[in-house]
Design a protein around this motif. Structure first.
Motif, PDB file in Angstrom:
ATOM      1  N   TRP A 242     -31.219  -9.139  54.225  1.00  0.00           N
ATOM      2  CA  TRP A 242     -30.074  -8.632  54.982  1.00  0.00           C
ATOM      3  C   TRP A 242     -29.028  -8.042  54.046  1.00  0.00           C
ATOM      4  O   TRP A 242     -28.520  -6.947  54.264  1.00  0.00           O
ATOM      5  CB  TRP A 242     -29.459  -9.736  55.832  1.00  0.00           C
ATOM      6  CG  TRP A 242     -28.136  -9.337  56.427  1.00  0.00           C
ATOM      7  CD1 TRP A 242     -26.892  -9.584  55.910  1.00  0.00           C
ATOM      8  CD2 TRP A 242     -27.907  -8.559  57.610  1.00  0.00           C
ATOM      9  NE1 TRP A 242     -25.904  -9.044  56.694  1.00  0.00           N
ATOM     10  CE2 TRP A 242     -26.510  -8.409  57.765  1.00  0.00           C
ATOM     11  CE3 TRP A 242     -28.748  -8.005  58.568  1.00  0.00           C
ATOM     12  CZ2 TRP A 242     -25.933  -7.719  58.811  1.00  0.00           C
ATOM     13  CZ3 TRP A 242     -28.164  -7.313  59.619  1.00  0.00           C
ATOM     14  CH2 TRP A 242     -26.791  -7.172  59.743  1.00  0.00           C
ATOM     15  N   TRP A 243     -28.675  -8.781  52.979  1.00  0.00           N
ATOM     16  CA  TRP A 243     -27.619  -8.338  52.082  1.00  0.00           C
ATOM     17  C   TRP A 243     -28.063  -7.156  51.238  1.00  0.00           C
ATOM     18  O   TRP A 243     -27.218  -6.379  50.780  1.00  0.00           O
ATOM     19  CB  TRP A 243     -27.165  -9.491  51.195  1.00  0.00           C
ATOM     20  CG  TRP A 243     -26.593 -10.621  51.976  1.00  0.00           C
ATOM     21  CD1 TRP A 243     -27.054 -11.907  52.011  1.00  0.00           C
ATOM     22  CD2 TRP A 243     -25.472 -10.582  52.860  1.00  0.00           C
ATOM     23  NE1 TRP A 243     -26.285 -12.662  52.863  1.00  0.00           N
ATOM     24  CE2 TRP A 243     -25.310 -11.877  53.393  1.00  0.00           C
ATOM     25  CE3 TRP A 243     -24.589  -9.567  53.256  1.00  0.00           C
ATOM     26  CZ2 TRP A 243     -24.297 -12.187  54.295  1.00  0.00           C
ATOM     27  CZ3 TRP A 243     -23.590  -9.875  54.161  1.00  0.00           C
ATOM     28  CH2 TRP A 243     -23.449 -11.173  54.661  1.00  0.00           C
ATOM     29  N   ARG A 244     -29.346  -7.019  51.025  1.00  0.00           N
ATOM     30  CA  ARG A 244     -29.823  -5.866  50.261  1.00  0.00           C
ATOM     31  C   ARG A 244     -29.775  -4.580  51.087  1.00  0.00           C
ATOM     32  O   ARG A 244     -29.722  -3.491  50.540  1.00  0.00           O
ATOM     33  CB  ARG A 244     -31.245  -6.115  49.755  1.00  0.00           C
ATOM     34  CG  ARG A 244     -31.360  -7.308  48.814  1.00  0.00           C
ATOM     35  CD  ARG A 244     -32.615  -7.234  47.982  1.00  0.00           C
ATOM     36  NE  ARG A 244     -33.831  -7.264  48.772  1.00  0.00           N
ATOM     37  CZ  ARG A 244     -34.520  -8.360  49.062  1.00  0.00           C
ATOM     38  NH1 ARG A 244     -34.093  -9.535  48.612  1.00  0.00           N
ATOM     39  NH2 ARG A 244     -35.631  -8.305  49.768  1.00  0.00           N
ATOM     40  N   LYS A 245     -29.791  -4.718  52.417  1.00  0.00           N
ATOM     41  CA  LYS A 245     -29.837  -3.554  53.296  1.00  0.00           C
ATOM     42  C   LYS A 245     -28.500  -3.244  53.967  1.00  0.00           C
ATOM     43  O   LYS A 245     -28.389  -2.252  54.698  1.00  0.00           O
ATOM     44  CB  LYS A 245     -30.912  -3.760  54.368  1.00  0.00           C
ATOM     45  CG  LYS A 245     -32.340  -3.725  53.830  1.00  0.00           C
ATOM     46  CD  LYS A 245     -33.333  -3.950  54.945  1.00  0.00           C
ATOM     47  CE  LYS A 245     -34.766  -3.772  54.467  1.00  0.00           C
ATOM     48  NZ  LYS A 245     -35.081  -2.356  54.170  1.00  0.00           N
ATOM     49  N   HIS A 246     -27.499  -4.091  53.779  1.00  0.00           N
ATOM     50  CA  HIS A 246     -26.214  -3.911  54.452  1.00  0.00           C
ATOM     51  C   HIS A 246     -25.074  -4.048  53.446  1.00  0.00           C
ATOM     52  O   HIS A 246     -25.187  -4.781  52.451  1.00  0.00           O
ATOM     53  CB  HIS A 246     -26.033  -4.943  55.575  1.00  0.00           C
ATOM     54  CG  HIS A 246     -27.023  -4.794  56.687  1.00  0.00           C
ATOM     55  ND1 HIS A 246     -28.304  -5.309  56.602  1.00  0.00           N
ATOM     56  CD2 HIS A 246     -26.933  -4.186  57.891  1.00  0.00           C
ATOM     57  CE1 HIS A 246     -28.955  -5.022  57.729  1.00  0.00           C
ATOM     58  NE2 HIS A 246     -28.149  -4.345  58.516  1.00  0.00           N
ATOM     59  N   VAL A 247     -23.981  -3.369  53.726  1.00  0.00           N
ATOM     60  CA  VAL A 247     -22.820  -3.479  52.839  1.00  0.00           C
ATOM     61  C   VAL A 247     -22.267  -4.900  52.937  1.00  0.00           C
ATOM     62  O   VAL A 247     -22.379  -5.559  53.973  1.00  0.00           O
ATOM     63  CB  VAL A 247     -21.737  -2.448  53.210  1.00  0.00           C
ATOM     64  CG1 VAL A 247     -22.263  -1.036  53.042  1.00  0.00           C
ATOM     65  CG2 VAL A 247     -21.212  -2.675  54.617  1.00  0.00           C
ATOM     66  N   PRO A 248     -21.664  -5.389  51.860  1.00  0.00           N
ATOM     67  CA  PRO A 248     -21.125  -6.759  51.881  1.00  0.00           C
ATOM     68  C   PRO A 248     -19.920  -6.883  52.795  1.00  0.00           C
ATOM     69  O   PRO A 248     -19.200  -5.904  53.037  1.00  0.00           O
ATOM     70  CB  PRO A 248     -20.755  -7.008  50.415  1.00  0.00           C
ATOM     71  CG  PRO A 248     -20.512  -5.653  49.852  1.00  0.00           C
ATOM     72  CD  PRO A 248     -21.472  -4.739  50.550  1.00  0.00           C
ATOM     73  N   GLU A 249     -19.709  -8.069  53.314  1.00  0.00           N
ATOM     74  CA  GLU A 249     -18.580  -8.330  54.209  1.00  0.00           C
ATOM     75  C   GLU A 249     -17.244  -8.133  53.482  1.00  0.00           C
ATOM     76  O   GLU A 249     -17.098  -8.513  52.311  1.00  0.00           O
ATOM     77  CB  GLU A 249     -18.649  -9.771  54.730  1.00  0.00           C
ATOM     78  CG  GLU A 249     -19.801 -10.045  55.675  1.00  0.00           C
ATOM     79  CD  GLU A 249     -19.562  -9.441  57.043  1.00  0.00           C
ATOM     80  OE1 GLU A 249     -18.399  -9.399  57.485  1.00  0.00           O
ATOM     81  OE2 GLU A 249     -20.543  -8.988  57.656  1.00  0.00           O
ATOM     82  N   PRO A 250     -16.246  -7.557  54.164  1.00  0.00           N
ATOM     83  CA  PRO A 250     -14.915  -7.428  53.562  1.00  0.00           C
ATOM     84  C   PRO A 250     -14.389  -8.796  53.110  1.00  0.00           C
ATOM     85  O   PRO A 250     -14.480  -9.779  53.852  1.00  0.00           O
ATOM     86  CB  PRO A 250     -14.059  -6.852  54.697  1.00  0.00           C
ATOM     87  CG  PRO A 250     -15.034  -6.139  55.583  1.00  0.00           C
ATOM     88  CD  PRO A 250     -16.302  -6.968  55.520  1.00  0.00           C
ATOM     89  N   GLY A 251     -13.889  -8.837  51.910  1.00  0.00           N
ATOM     90  CA  GLY A 251     -13.345 -10.082  51.379  1.00  0.00           C
ATOM     91  C   GLY A 251     -14.347 -10.913  50.610  1.00  0.00           C
ATOM     92  O   GLY A 251     -13.961 -11.858  49.919  1.00  0.00           O
ATOM     93  N   SER A 252     -15.632 -10.596  50.715  1.00  0.00           N
ATOM     94  CA  SER A 252     -16.638 -11.332  49.950  1.00  0.00           C
ATOM     95  C   SER A 252     -16.539 -10.951  48.475  1.00  0.00           C
ATOM     96  O   SER A 252     -15.977  -9.908  48.115  1.00  0.00           O
ATOM     97  CB  SER A 252     -18.040 -11.029  50.469  1.00  0.00           C
ATOM     98  OG  SER A 252     -18.379  -9.672  50.231  1.00  0.00           O
ATOM     99  N   TYR A 253     -17.091 -11.792  47.613  1.00  0.00           N
ATOM    100  CA  TYR A 253     -17.054 -11.508  46.174  1.00  0.00           C
ATOM    101  C   TYR A 253     -17.722 -10.172  45.869  1.00  0.00           C
ATOM    102  O   TYR A 253     -17.184  -9.360  45.090  1.00  0.00           O
ATOM    103  CB  TYR A 253     -17.756 -12.629  45.406  1.00  0.00           C
ATOM    104  CG  TYR A 253     -17.743 -12.459  43.904  1.00  0.00           C
ATOM    105  CD1 TYR A 253     -16.620 -12.803  43.163  1.00  0.00           C
ATOM    106  CD2 TYR A 253     -18.857 -11.953  43.233  1.00  0.00           C
ATOM    107  CE1 TYR A 253     -16.600 -12.643  41.782  1.00  0.00           C
ATOM    108  CE2 TYR A 253     -18.847 -11.789  41.859  1.00  0.00           C
ATOM    109  CZ  TYR A 253     -17.721 -12.131  41.136  1.00  0.00           C
ATOM    110  OH  TYR A 253     -17.704 -11.965  39.771  1.00  0.00           O
TER     111      TYR A 253
END
Length: 271
Positions: A242-253
């Motif tokens: 999931w994280w490889r295919k989607h931009v990271p959540e706002p505020g995440s490291y």
């Protein structure tokens, strides 16, 4: 502005395209003033500004047939020590984020990771001509029947591997880390430098088992850091698809570091 003339760092990429996390980690070293080289087997289309690209063949001819039967990371274990011996640069995995510049005066830079006290080789600085470097190169250039640290169970497992595979591929199929952390830990002990390993907080502050925290906007990644932290390993091999295919959540490291360094995640997602 980062200081000039810091120690050079280098890595290897097998393929034609970087993921945004790899872009982030490479550029983080540039941002801290380290001359950063990416050795490549192919033309890579999205290398961050400031990273110098060089042919991997300048260091070592990558056996792509062996890569196809193992993994890209497998051959990087051989490549990193040949690169260090030839150039003197610090090896950095493409998923190691530069939190602070590496010290100029220390020849040995490596450290413990996870919860077991074993060594990792995701960030490695060794003096050219050092005993441990010679041992590692000898190991890769003339593989033993079995790695010296293996017990009966591992040897038996290797004996059951497909005899049609090359010797190196059979070792890899038995223990994926036999050419990476296992070998580095063993030869660090044999050569007497194991005690120089940095504690986990220096190079691998977040344990592999907790790597989802990099993408959690409510996670406290920095809670793992200390004043001694130099590098933060993002463990992309263990990142959920999931994280490889989607931009990271706002505020995440991951999102905050991309903003800090100047990487647009949306332009380099896994395809």
């Amino acid at each position: 502005m980062p200081e000039l003339n810091r120690r050079p760092v280098a890595s290897l990429w097998i393929g034609t395209r970087l993921h945004y996390l790899n872009q982030l980690c490479l550029k983080s070293h540039v941002a801290e003033g380290h001359p950063t080289t990416l050795y490549c087997t192919d033309v890579v289309e999205n290398v961050p500004e400031g990273v110098a690209c060089r042919p991997a063949s300048e260091i070592y001819d990558i056996d792509m047939g062996l890569v196809s039967k193992t993994s890209a990371s497998f051959l990087s274990n051989v490549f990193r020590y040949k690169m260090i011996e030839k150039t003197g640069a610090i090896w950095i995995d493409c998923d190691a984020f530069c939190h602070k510049p590496f010290p100029e005066e220390e020849g040995y830079i490596f450290g413990e990771h996870s919860y077991r006290g074993a060594l990792n080789c995701g960030v490695v600085g060794l003096p050219q001509g050092s005993e441990v470097l010679g041992m590692l190169l000898d190991y890769y250039d003339d593989l033993p029947d079995y790695p010296a640290w293996w017990g009966r169970r591992q040897r038996k497992k290797m004996d059951a591997q497909d005899p049609g595979l090359s010797h190196a591929a059979r070792i890899y199929a038995t223990e994926r880390t036999a050419f990476g952390p296992q070998a580095f830990t063993h030869f660090a002990k044999v050569s007497g430098i194991f005690a120089q390993a940095r504690s986990r907080d220096v190079l691998y502050p977040v344990p592999f088992q907790l790597n989802d925290v990099f993408y959690d906007p409510h996670g406290r990644v920095e809670g793992h850091f200390t004043d001694a932290t130099l590098s933060v390993h993002l463990y992309t091999n263990g990142t959920r698809r999931w994280w490889r295919k989607h931009v990271p959540e706002p505020g995440s490291y991951a999102e905050r570091m991309c903003a800090q360094v100047g990487i647009d995640p949306s332009l380099a997602l896994e395809q």
